[in-house]
Write a protein that holds these residues in place. Sequence first.
Motif, PDB file in Angstrom:
ATOM      1  N   MET A  32     -92.600  -1.686  33.635  1.00  0.00           N
ATOM      2  CA  MET A  32     -91.995  -1.063  34.474  1.00  0.00           C
ATOM      3  C   MET A  32     -91.193  -1.431  35.781  1.00  0.00           C
ATOM      4  O   MET A  32     -91.448  -2.173  36.922  1.00  0.00           O
ATOM      5  CB  MET A  32     -93.168  -0.636  35.655  1.00  0.00           C
ATOM      6  N   ALA A  33     -89.971  -2.180  35.390  1.00  0.00           N
ATOM      7  CA  ALA A  33     -89.252  -2.998  35.711  1.00  0.00           C
ATOM      8  C   ALA A  33     -88.283  -2.112  37.409  1.00  0.00           C
ATOM      9  O   ALA A  33     -88.136  -2.888  38.273  1.00  0.00           O
ATOM     10  CB  ALA A  33     -87.743  -3.004  35.020  1.00  0.00           C
ATOM     11  N   LEU A  34     -88.029  -1.430  36.745  1.00  0.00           N
ATOM     12  CA  LEU A  34     -87.115   0.104  37.910  1.00  0.00           C
ATOM     13  C   LEU A  34     -88.799  -0.131  39.050  1.00  0.00           C
ATOM     14  O   LEU A  34     -88.035  -0.110  40.397  1.00  0.00           O
ATOM     15  CB  LEU A  34     -87.010   1.056  37.102  1.00  0.00           C
TER      16      LEU A  34
ATOM     17  N   LYS B 115     -83.266  10.991  34.703  1.00  0.00           N
ATOM     18  CA  LYS B 115     -84.778  11.116  35.643  1.00  0.00           C
ATOM     19  C   LYS B 115     -85.337   9.686  36.695  1.00  0.00           C
ATOM     20  O   LYS B 115     -86.172   9.830  37.306  1.00  0.00           O
ATOM     21  CB  LYS B 115     -85.590  11.970  35.863  1.00  0.00           C
ATOM     22  N   ALA B 116     -84.456   8.845  36.150  1.00  0.00           N
ATOM     23  CA  ALA B 116     -84.815   7.637  36.911  1.00  0.00           C
ATOM     24  C   ALA B 116     -83.650   7.437  38.340  1.00  0.00           C
ATOM     25  O   ALA B 116     -82.135   7.057  37.588  1.00  0.00           O
ATOM     26  CB  ALA B 116     -85.140   6.287  36.185  1.00  0.00           C
TER      27      ALA B 116
ATOM     28  N   TYR C  59     -88.210   6.633  45.928  1.00  0.00           N
ATOM     29  CA  TYR C  59     -88.254   6.811  44.716  1.00  0.00           C
ATOM     30  C   TYR C  59     -89.328   5.700  44.285  1.00  0.00           C
ATOM     31  O   TYR C  59     -90.062   4.927  44.598  1.00  0.00           O
ATOM     32  CB  TYR C  59     -86.545   6.513  44.561  1.00  0.00           C
ATOM     33  N   HIS C  60     -89.886   6.471  42.942  1.00  0.00           N
ATOM     34  CA  HIS C  60     -90.699   6.142  42.017  1.00  0.00           C
ATOM     35  C   HIS C  60     -90.183   5.860  40.358  1.00  0.00           C
ATOM     36  O   HIS C  60     -88.942   6.742  40.438  1.00  0.00           O
ATOM     37  CB  HIS C  60     -92.098   7.018  42.218  1.00  0.00           C
ATOM     38  N   ASP C  61     -90.635   5.397  39.638  1.00  0.00           N
ATOM     39  CA  ASP C  61     -90.475   4.654  38.311  1.00  0.00           C
ATOM     40  C   ASP C  61     -91.463   6.105  37.993  1.00  0.00           C
ATOM     41  O   ASP C  61     -92.338   5.261  36.772  1.00  0.00           O
ATOM     42  CB  ASP C  61     -90.000   4.180  38.195  1.00  0.00           C
ATOM     43  N   PRO C  62     -91.124   6.858  37.114  1.00  0.00           N
ATOM     44  CA  PRO C  62     -91.957   7.634  36.394  1.00  0.00           C
ATOM     45  C   PRO C  62     -92.347   7.533  34.834  1.00  0.00           C
ATOM     46  O   PRO C  62     -92.693   7.768  34.742  1.00  0.00           O
ATOM     47  CB  PRO C  62     -91.768   9.469  36.423  1.00  0.00           C
ATOM     48  N   PHE C  63     -91.110   6.396  34.395  1.00  0.00           N
ATOM     49  CA  PHE C  63     -91.117   6.189  33.510  1.00  0.00           C
ATOM     50  C   PHE C  63     -91.487   4.717  32.710  1.00  0.00           C
ATOM     51  O   PHE C  63     -90.893   4.311  31.481  1.00  0.00           O
ATOM     52  CB  PHE C  63     -89.539   6.344  32.734  1.00  0.00           C
ATOM     53  N   ASN C  64     -91.751   3.891  33.589  1.00  0.00           N
ATOM     54  CA  ASN C  64     -91.727   2.195  33.240  1.00  0.00           C
ATOM     55  C   ASN C  64     -90.664   2.017  32.782  1.00  0.00           C
ATOM     56  O   ASN C  64     -90.592   1.244  31.200  1.00  0.00           O
ATOM     57  CB  ASN C  64     -93.208   2.378  32.601  1.00  0.00           C
TER      58      ASN C  64
END
Length: 113
Positions: A1-3, A59-60, A20-25
């Motif tokens: 989950m670096a982003l 999408k990130a 923004y949030h990182d939905p993909f870790n």
Amino acid sequence: MALGNAYDYIRKYVDKNFAYHDPFNTSYSSEDIIKDLEYVKSITGEDTKVILYYDFQEKALVFNDFDIEYSDFEIDLREDKYIETTIKHALNIFKLQNNMFYETLEEMKESGR
């Protein structure tokens, strides 16, 4: 989950309204940019203003470039996809998004990353 950690850092230190949030870790390789920023920091100092550009990849939101803000010339900003900060914060953002582990900056330092 670096982003995700990079986004949390931005909300804490740069822009509390960063949405923004990182939905993909995910993480994103930023080693070359980190080296460039460290070099610029050694010349200009950590409080030098920078512009961080980002784009969306799968999408990130990923930070992928930067410009130094100098008072004697104007930067042609690329659309609306950027944030303004300092080299100190930019380095931390790129280090967090580069990291493959779910770690804070302090934990990264402890482990030698």
